[in-house]
Enzyme design. Structure first.
Site, mmCIF file in Angstrom:
data_model
loop_
_atom_site.group_PDB
_atom_site.id
_atom_site.type_symbol
_atom_site.label_atom_id
_atom_site.label_comp_id
_atom_site.label_asym_id
_atom_site.label_seq_id
_atom_site.Cartn_x
_atom_site.Cartn_y
_atom_site.Cartn_z
ATOM 1 N N LEU A 142 0.824 -1.215 0.000
ATOM 2 C CA LEU A 142 0.000 0.000 0.000
ATOM 3 C C LEU A 142 0.856 1.262 0.000
ATOM 4 O O LEU A 142 0.340 2.355 -0.163
ATOM 5 C CB LEU A 142 -0.901 0.033 1.246
ATOM 6 C CG LEU A 142 -2.097 -0.901 1.221
ATOM 7 C CD1 LEU A 142 -2.885 -0.742 2.506
ATOM 8 C CD2 LEU A 142 -2.983 -0.604 0.020
ATOM 9 N N ILE A 154 6.351 4.914 1.705
ATOM 10 C CA ILE A 154 6.228 6.265 1.141
ATOM 11 C C ILE A 154 5.471 7.179 2.113
ATOM 12 O O ILE A 154 5.840 8.347 2.298
ATOM 13 C CB ILE A 154 5.519 6.220 -0.238
ATOM 14 C CG1 ILE A 154 6.326 5.377 -1.229
ATOM 15 C CG2 ILE A 154 5.277 7.622 -0.778
ATOM 16 C CD1 ILE A 154 7.679 5.946 -1.589
ATOM 17 N N ASP A 172 -1.123 -10.751 10.390
ATOM 18 C CA ASP A 172 -0.151 -11.804 10.023
ATOM 19 C C ASP A 172 0.442 -12.406 11.288
ATOM 20 O O ASP A 172 0.714 -11.676 12.258
ATOM 21 C CB ASP A 172 1.041 -11.208 9.245
ATOM 22 C CG ASP A 172 0.669 -10.672 7.884
ATOM 23 O OD1 ASP A 172 -0.461 -10.927 7.449
ATOM 24 O OD2 ASP A 172 1.524 -9.985 7.282
ATOM 25 N N THR A 193 -15.755 0.620 2.778
ATOM 26 C CA THR A 193 -14.934 0.817 3.986
ATOM 27 C C THR A 193 -14.837 -0.439 4.852
ATOM 28 O O THR A 193 -14.097 -0.451 5.826
ATOM 29 C CB THR A 193 -15.502 1.949 4.869
ATOM 30 O OG1 THR A 193 -16.794 1.554 5.338
ATOM 31 C CG2 THR A 193 -15.599 3.252 4.117
ATOM 32 N N THR A 234 -11.442 -1.793 5.779
ATOM 33 C CA THR A 234 -10.772 -0.930 6.757
ATOM 34 C C THR A 234 -11.272 -1.232 8.160
ATOM 35 O O THR A 234 -10.485 -1.372 9.109
ATOM 36 C CB THR A 234 -11.012 0.559 6.413
ATOM 37 O OG1 THR A 234 -10.424 0.819 5.148
ATOM 38 C CG2 THR A 234 -10.427 1.482 7.464
ATOM 39 N N GLN A 235 -12.591 -1.361 8.288
ATOM 40 C CA GLN A 235 -13.151 -1.660 9.615
ATOM 41 C C GLN A 235 -12.592 -2.978 10.150
ATOM 42 O O GLN A 235 -12.235 -3.095 11.316
ATOM 43 C CB GLN A 235 -14.673 -1.741 9.534
ATOM 44 C CG GLN A 235 -15.346 -0.435 9.114
ATOM 45 C CD GLN A 235 -16.851 -0.622 8.917
ATOM 46 O OE1 GLN A 235 -17.491 -1.317 9.691
ATOM 47 N NE2 GLN A 235 -17.389 -0.011 7.869
ATOM 48 N N CYS A 251 28.563 -1.859 -10.948
ATOM 49 C CA CYS A 251 28.977 -3.089 -10.261
ATOM 50 C C CYS A 251 29.159 -4.225 -11.271
ATOM 51 O O CYS A 251 30.114 -4.185 -12.028
ATOM 52 C CB CYS A 251 28.011 -3.417 -9.133
ATOM 53 S SG CYS A 251 28.827 -4.362 -7.837
ATOM 54 N N HIS A 264 28.114 1.435 -5.953
ATOM 55 C CA HIS A 264 26.717 1.698 -6.324
ATOM 56 C C HIS A 264 26.349 3.151 -6.043
ATOM 57 O O HIS A 264 25.855 3.461 -4.962
ATOM 58 C CB HIS A 264 25.784 0.806 -5.500
ATOM 59 C CG HIS A 264 25.887 -0.638 -5.829
ATOM 60 N ND1 HIS A 264 25.012 -1.261 -6.700
ATOM 61 C CD2 HIS A 264 26.743 -1.596 -5.399
ATOM 62 C CE1 HIS A 264 25.339 -2.542 -6.798
ATOM 63 N NE2 HIS A 264 26.386 -2.771 -6.015
ATOM 64 N N GLU A 296 23.885 4.679 -7.082
ATOM 65 C CA GLU A 296 22.421 4.855 -7.025
ATOM 66 C C GLU A 296 21.889 4.895 -5.592
ATOM 67 O O GLU A 296 20.826 5.451 -5.345
ATOM 68 C CB GLU A 296 21.720 3.751 -7.830
ATOM 69 C CG GLU A 296 21.717 2.349 -7.233
ATOM 70 C CD GLU A 296 22.956 1.522 -7.583
ATOM 71 O OE1 GLU A 296 23.990 2.113 -7.959
ATOM 72 O OE2 GLU A 296 22.890 0.273 -7.459
HETATM 73 N N1 GLN Z 1 28.327 -10.407 -8.642
HETATM 74 C C1 GLN Z 1 29.304 -9.373 -8.629
HETATM 75 C C2 GLN Z 1 30.201 -9.440 -7.406
HETATM 76 O O1 GLN Z 1 29.854 -10.055 -6.416
HETATM 77 C C3 GLN Z 1 28.663 -8.015 -8.742
HETATM 78 C C4 GLN Z 1 27.728 -7.687 -7.615
HETATM 79 C C5 GLN Z 1 26.809 -6.543 -7.929
HETATM 80 O O2 GLN Z 1 26.562 -6.216 -9.086
HETATM 81 N N2 GLN Z 1 26.244 -5.952 -6.893
HETATM 82 O O3 GLN Z 1 31.259 -8.891 -7.406
#
Ligand code: GLN
Length: 532
Positions: free
Chosen positions: A17, A21, A150, A190, A193-194, A383, A509, A511
């Site tokens: 849901l 966020i 759960d 609703t 929800t209840q 990576c 990484h 990102e």
């Molecule tokens: N499998 C690769 C490693 O272990 C790259 C891992 C990844 O892309 N996060 O080095």
């Protein structure tokens, strides 16, 4: 020490849901009022961390700067709050039990029967409170994973019940539910929800605030009805209607007064407004952009886009700051070969070659990289993506036809990517990779230096294999530049090809560190070059 306030976010009716966020949005609004806030996630599964989970089970595994493999909700928290999280921000049932069992073996409970209540619940409570007291936070927003009712989440809900009892006004529960629309009856319903509030009540918790996720506007009548049946004030029934971007949710929650009702219930002043200027400026850029940029993410887990959550969000941030709309294509690398690569990648303005583990889809990634390199299409390897760039260069430029990573081919005669020495004797697969933030020195006069504008950076890692330094000289002679290296271990962290429009790979990484207010410079520069 501060009087830390604890806010719990639970979910009912269905999973997915968007508790993460809503939690992050509330965190953002409180932070924008000047409070020190952090978000925490409690996960009900037995895995000690999500590091060994296939992304198809649970989406991306996020990594904190302190080297914790974490639930992807921590990514939302960082992207929204622009504050780093740590291993204390994500606890699983597995970790709770492991801690309790370790204590039992040590003799901490000598003479006692160790039980779910109080030992497991005490350990859960300790982990929730510790985060607050240790860091002097004003608010800890703790999201309880799963759905109320759960079996798995029972001990978390019980811990929340106890904390609400112990902390009085300093703790509250926000329950997120779903209000379905029955098209045939033309009505919002609703009852689920209840029932879900009833399930929570059976576990001893009266929610203080209800957030109703819906695809249609919640009428005042429905608010009143829900309030009456669920014992909450009408103004504590909050609508959470679908919006085009998750980054618009804080705005919605502000309009609905979620932050205000939280503050007033906790006895705090509500006479100021959150300062969302910078956030709103980002939204303005993101929503005003009309020109699109077509980026392909090539990977093996594309059937579940959450597997690449942070990469996708980083691209969204970078596009917004470049006044572009992201046209994202997720492309399965398994299917790519020399015959179809042109068709598969046709029309892309730029390509990201995704991280990954294991054999499946590797050759498709290598073919993609060759295609991008030869046609000078901007290409960003992350990576495993960077490791594939190394393999591709070794095969096609250095002429090592069997070049590979030993992850895929342990017997290759050209192990251009190989296990680090310290990884060779590791037997346990959980939590044993090279994880978290490591320093990296950036070489001057390179694309990486141009992007970062400094000589030392710190980025997050999650891998076992590395660029094999035995081949470094040969690569560099052949034109590949190792533009980032770890100053302590000398491991290669960034590679690039000068003379190309944008061709760069990172062992780390980036990102994981891109946030709404601080987009990652590599992604921003990648998109900037793609559209130039
Ligand atoms: N499998 C690769 C490693 O272990 C790259 C891992 C990844 O892309 N996060 O080095």
């Amino acid at each position: 020490m501060k009087d830390t306030k604890y806010i719990f976010v639970t979910g009912g009716v269905t999973s997915s849901l968007g508790k993460g966020i809503i939690s992050a949005s509330l965190g953002k609004l409180l932070q924008a009022r000047g409070y020190k806030v952090t978000n925490q996630k409690l996960d009900p599964y037995i895995n000690v961390d999500p590091g060994t989970l296939n992304p198809y089970e649970h989406g991306e595994c996020y990594v904190t700067m302190d080297g914790h493999e974490a639930d992807l909700d921590l990514g939302h928290y960082e992207r929204f709050l622009n504050v780093e999280t740590s291993r204390a921000n994500n606890i699983t049932t597995g970790r709770i039990y492991q801690n309790v069992i370790n204590k039992e073996r040590r003799g901490d409970f000598l003479g006692k029967t160790v039980q779910i209540i109080p030992h497991i619940t005490d350990e859960i409570k300790r982990n929730i409170k510790l985060l607050g007291t240790k860091n002097d936070y004003d608010f800890i927003i703790t999201e309880i994973g799963g759905t109320v009712g759960d079996i798995e989440s029972l001990s978390y809900v019980e811990s929340m019940r106890q904390l609400k009892w112990e902390l009085g006004k300093n703790a509250l529960c926000i329950h997120l539910t779903y209000v379905p629309y029955l098209a045939a009856a033309k009505e919002l319903k609703t009852k689920p929800t209840q029932h879900s509030v009833k399930a929570l009540l059976e576990e001893g918790v009266q929610p203080d605030i209800l957030v109703l996720r819906t695809e249609h506007r919640i009428t005042p009548e429905i608010r009143k009805k829900v309030a009456l049946f669920c014992n909450v004030a009408t103004e504590a029934v909050i609508e959470s209607i679908d919006v085009p971007s998750v980054y618009q949710v804080p705005q919605k929650m502000r309009e609905e007064g979620l932050d205000k009702i939280v503050l007033s219930k906790m006895g705090m002043p509500t006479d100021t407004e959150p300062d969302m200027k910078e956030w709103d400026a980002f939204l303005e850029k993101m929503t005003k952009a009309t020109k699109t940029v077509k980026i392909g993410v090539v990977g093996k887990y594309v059937k579940l886009p959450d597997s690449y959550k942070s990469i996708i969000e980083s691209l969204i941030h970078a596009c917004a700051y470049n006044d572009r709309k992201l046209n994202l294509k997720l492309i399965l690398s398994d299917d790519i070969d020399a015959d179809n690569v042109q068709k598969k990648l046709d029309g892309l303005d730029g390509i990201v070659v995704a991280p990954g583990f294991g054999n499946r889809g590797i050759e498709g990634k290598i073919t993609t990289i060759q295609y991008a390199r030869e046609r000078n299409i901007p290409c960003f390897g992350i990576c495993m993506g960077m490791q594939c760039m190394v393999i591709e260069y070794a095969r096609n430029i250095l002429g090592f036809a069997d070049a590979n990573t030993t992850e895929i081919d342990p017997n290759t005669t050209h192990n251009v990517v190989d296990l680090m020495a310290e990884q060779k004797d590791i037997l346990n697969l959980g939590g044993s990779m090279r994880l978290g933030g490591y320093k990296c020195s950036i070489k001057k006069n390179t694309l990486a230096y141009n992007v970062y504008g400094k000589e030392t950076i710190k980025e997050r890692h999650r891998h076992r294999f590395e660029f094999n330094n035995d081949y470094k000289e040969q690569f560099e002679k052949a034109g590949l530049v190792c533009s980032g290296t770890n100053p302590d271990s000398n491991l290669v962290e960034v590679i690039e090809l000068p003379g190309k429009k944008w061709f760069l790979g990172t062992q780390f990484h980036p990102e994981y560190s891109s946030t709404v207010l601080k987009p990652h410079p590599l992604f921003v520069n990648f998109i900037k070059t793609v559209i130039s």
